[in-house]
Each structure stands twice: as structure tokens, then as C-alpha cells.
Design a protein around this motif. Structure first.
Motif, short mmCIF file in Angstrom:
data_model
loop_
_atom_site.label_atom_id
_atom_site.label_comp_id
_atom_site.label_asym_id
_atom_site.label_seq_id
_atom_site.Cartn_x
_atom_site.Cartn_y
_atom_site.Cartn_z
N LEU A 52 16.80 31.33 55.58
CA LEU A 52 15.91 31.01 56.70
C LEU A 52 15.66 32.28 57.49
N SER B 255 12.46 26.55 64.47
CA SER B 255 11.52 25.75 63.69
C SER B 255 10.87 24.67 64.56
N ARG C 275 11.13 14.04 62.75
CA ARG C 275 10.31 15.04 62.07
C ARG C 275 8.93 15.16 62.69
N SER D 280 20.99 18.17 61.59
CA SER D 280 19.56 18.25 61.88
C SER D 280 19.28 17.51 63.18
N GLU E 231 17.01 19.59 56.56
CA GLU E 231 17.16 20.82 57.33
C GLU E 231 18.60 20.94 57.82
N PRO F 80 8.89 20.93 60.09
CA PRO F 80 10.29 21.30 59.85
C PRO F 80 10.43 22.30 58.72
N THR F 81 11.43 23.15 58.82
CA THR F 81 11.71 24.14 57.78
C THR F 81 12.94 23.65 57.02
N LEU F 82 12.73 23.02 55.89
CA LEU F 82 13.80 22.36 55.14
C LEU F 82 14.52 23.37 54.25
N THR F 83 15.85 23.29 54.21
CA THR F 83 16.63 24.36 53.58
C THR F 83 17.65 23.90 52.54
N TYR G 85 8.34 17.92 65.18
CA TYR G 85 8.13 19.30 64.73
C TYR G 85 6.66 19.69 64.73
N HIS H 257 19.68 26.81 60.69
CA HIS H 257 18.92 26.91 61.93
C HIS H 257 18.98 28.31 62.53
#
Length: 349
Positions: free
Chosen positions: A342, A293, A75, A275, A314, A300-303, A78, A317
């Protein structure tokens, strides 16, 4: 107590070692799930460091805190310096209403796992309109969801579509692509992986007149390029660890396809069930893809999961090969789904 702290540190190192396995070797239960939880190991480690400090075991405190930092190593990447951050302009509303044969040099994309087709269709269409989405990738789609999307007016915004062929072996539903721009080519399955079909649409990229004005060579590079968009959804580990890893690794063929090379571009959108902590996903990036991302370098772009703010991981993507620059990578809620949507703005260069 010293022995107990040592045992905890050794177990944590072994856990961390799972992320360093060669791609594919982590495809055994419960390793994919343990690896996904690696970024949260710092919580018990920091708590135990507090206990060690209370017991005046300063050596154990140092080991536990260093190990806690190691759990977040992926992480931390990122927040790198791989890309200069810029805020891209919003797509002009007039351009948004104009359906052309060539893809604009700057466009917004969105991907969403629709949770067995339960996603709120009106909410999806609203977001597509508000964010000026040019290409929409959906996973876990059902015929009922398609009917609700049509009723909500998706065709008015994204008139072109390509879906995978529904199969009994689909993981939660089939995959679909929607586009504002007319594709030069479209196929229901562009690469064979042990999961739902990966539909693809190829679009011509508009000439970059500013770059082309520099030199004749630049003009040759920027003209007649294409972008191939794919909607992908490798299986989750619970549907078979071997298929999970093979599905992720199999997408690498899209980056290495002879039609892509150093001129044309491939974009993979979807719930990839992995991830940067997973060796299989890092191998996919090494095959020639960049993660939007990760490249944006703003965290990070957590989803997943949608219903809690923390902790999230995450799984979704936006991947692309050389020739694009990402910005405005964001995740946000869509009603009745378990993943966040996303979005990203991609600019040709």
C-alpha cells in the motif's frame, strides 16, 4: 417460503449488528472474521432476492435488497466528499537522490506485510526506486529478509532504518522502518501493545515557505514541526481475539501523545488486521487518526489476499493525524507475499 425469507433477513440483521458493537466487545471468535466478511453478505442476499422475485414475494424482495445495501454501508463511505481529490506531483528525481535532515513537505510512503520474511527483496527495492518512496514500513520481517534487502541495495535508496526488537511472541516477524531522510529521533518501540514492537522515527518537517509567507502566525505553525512514523502490526484474531482488539485500540495512544498535539504529526503504517467494519478500528480513528484511503474518497483500497482479484478486504492502512493530506493511495503486488503493498503520497498543510 415467507418464513424462511424472514429468518434469513433476521440473521443478516444480527450479523450486521456485530459491526455496531462497542469497541472491544467484538473480540470473541468468530466475530472478527464475520465482521470482515460483512461487505460480501450482499451476494447471497441479492441471490435470495432473485428467488423471492421468482416466487412473487415482493415484500421479501424489498427487505432482502435493503439489507444487502446495509451490508455495504461502510464501503459506501469511501466515496464521500471529505477531501477534494488532486493528483500530486511526482517527487523530483534529484530530490530523490538527496538525503537531507528535514522531511520534504510532500513525500511518498509505503507499507507491506512481508509474509514471514518471504517477500521478494529485489521487488521491494525496485518499487521503492520507481515510486520514490521516502518512508518504507515493513511487517513480518526476518533477519534473512533484511540481509536480502541489503544485498539488493535498499541502503542506497533508504539509508536510515529502525527495527523493533525481535521477540518470541512476534506475530510472524518484527517490524521495521526505512527512511530516505535522517531522523531526529528513533526508538525500537514507541507504544506497548500485545504484538510485535512498534518502531518509530521522528523527522523534522521542512518549512512550508508559501504558507509561511501569508502571515507570521502561519510561519509559526509550519516551522519546526515533526512527523513521527510508526510501523505497526496488531495480532490477527487467530492469535488471540483479546490481543487483537487491544493492539488496535492501543495504537490510539500515538494520536493522543503530548508530543503530537495540534502541531506535530503522527503517521501509522502497517497491516492492522482490521477495517472500517470493525468497531475497534473505528475507535482507533476516533482517537485522532484519519485513514488515507477513506480520506481520499475514491473507493476502498483492498489489500488482502494478494492471490485473487476478488473478493478482497482492506487490512493494510496509512493513518495520520491532522496536518497532512493524502493522494495517490494505491495497492499493488509484491512477489512472494500474501498482502498487497500500500502506497500513498502525503502532503503537509
Amino acid at each position: 417460503m415467507t418464513t424462511w425469507f424472514a429468518v434469513v433477513v433476521i440473521l443478516a440483521w444480527l450479523w450486521l449488528g456485530l459491526s455496531a458493537l462497542p469497541a472491544g466487545l467484538e473480540a470473541h471468535m468468530p466475530m472478527p472474521y464475520m465482521i470482515a466478511l460483512t461487505p460480501f453478505l450482499w451476494i447471497p442476499l441479492v441471490a435470495l432476492a432473485g428467488v423471492a422475485a421468482w416466487q412473487h414475494h415482493w415484500g421479501a424482495v424489498c427487505l432482502l435488497l435493503v439489507t444487502a445495501l446495509m451490508t455495504s454501508s461502510q464501503r459506501i463511505s469511501y466515496w464521500g466528499t471529505s477531501a477534494k481529490r488532486e493528483t500530486s506531483r511526482e517527487t523530483d528525481s534529484a530530490d530523490h537522490e538527496t538525503f537531507r535532515e528535514t522531511l520534504s513537505n510532500q513525500f511518498a510512503v509505503m507499507t507491506l506485510n512481508c509474509r514471514y520474511g518471504r517477500a521478494n527483496a529485489a521487488n521491494i527495492v525496485k518499487v521503492v526506486r520507481e515510486h520514490h518512496i521516502a518512508v518504507l514500513a515493513l511487517q513480518e520481517v526476518s533477519d534473512d529478509l533484511i540481509a536480502r534487502l541489503d544485498a539488493a541495495g535498499i541502503a542506497d535508496l533508504l539509508p536510515y532504518r529502525q527495527s523493533g526488537e525481535p521477540q518470541d511472541t512476534d506475530n510472524g516477524g518484527y517490524n521495521v522502518l526505512f527512511s530516505r531522510y535522517e531522523p531526529a529521533a528513533a526508538v525500537p518501540n514507541v507504544v506497548t501493545i500485545p504484538a510485535a514492537d512498534v518502531p518509530a522515527m521522528t523527522m523534522k518537517l521542512a518549512d512550508d515557505s508559501e504558507a509561511a509567507a501569508e502571515t507570521d502566525d502561519s510561519q509559526a505553525r509550519h516551522s519546526n514541526r515533526t512527523v513521527t512514523f510508526c510501523s505497526a502490526h496488531p495480532k490477527s484474531p487467530m492469535r488471540g481475539c483479546a490481543d487483537w482488539s487491544a493492539g488496535i485500540l492501543g495504537l490510539g495512544a500515538l494520536a493522543q501523545a503530548s508530543s503530537i498535539g495540534d502541531r506535530n504529526i503522527a503517521v501509522v503504517l502497517g497491516d492492522l488486521n482490521s477495517s472500517t467494519d470493525h468497531p475497534s478500528f473505528r475507535a482507533l480513528l476516533k482517537a485522532g487518526f484519519k485513514d488515507a484511503s477513506l480520506t481520499q474518497a475514491a473507493g476502498p483500497t483492498l489489500t488482502f489476499p494478494r492471490w485473487i482479484k476478488w473478493p478482497r478486504i482492506e487490512l493494510d492502512h496509512v493513518l495520520f493525524t491532522a496536518g497532512l493530506k493524502p493522494s495517490n493511495v494505491k495497492a499493488f503486488e509484491i512477489k512472494d507475499t500474501d498482502h498487497l503493498a500500500l502506497t500513498a503520497t502525503l502532503t503537509a498543510r
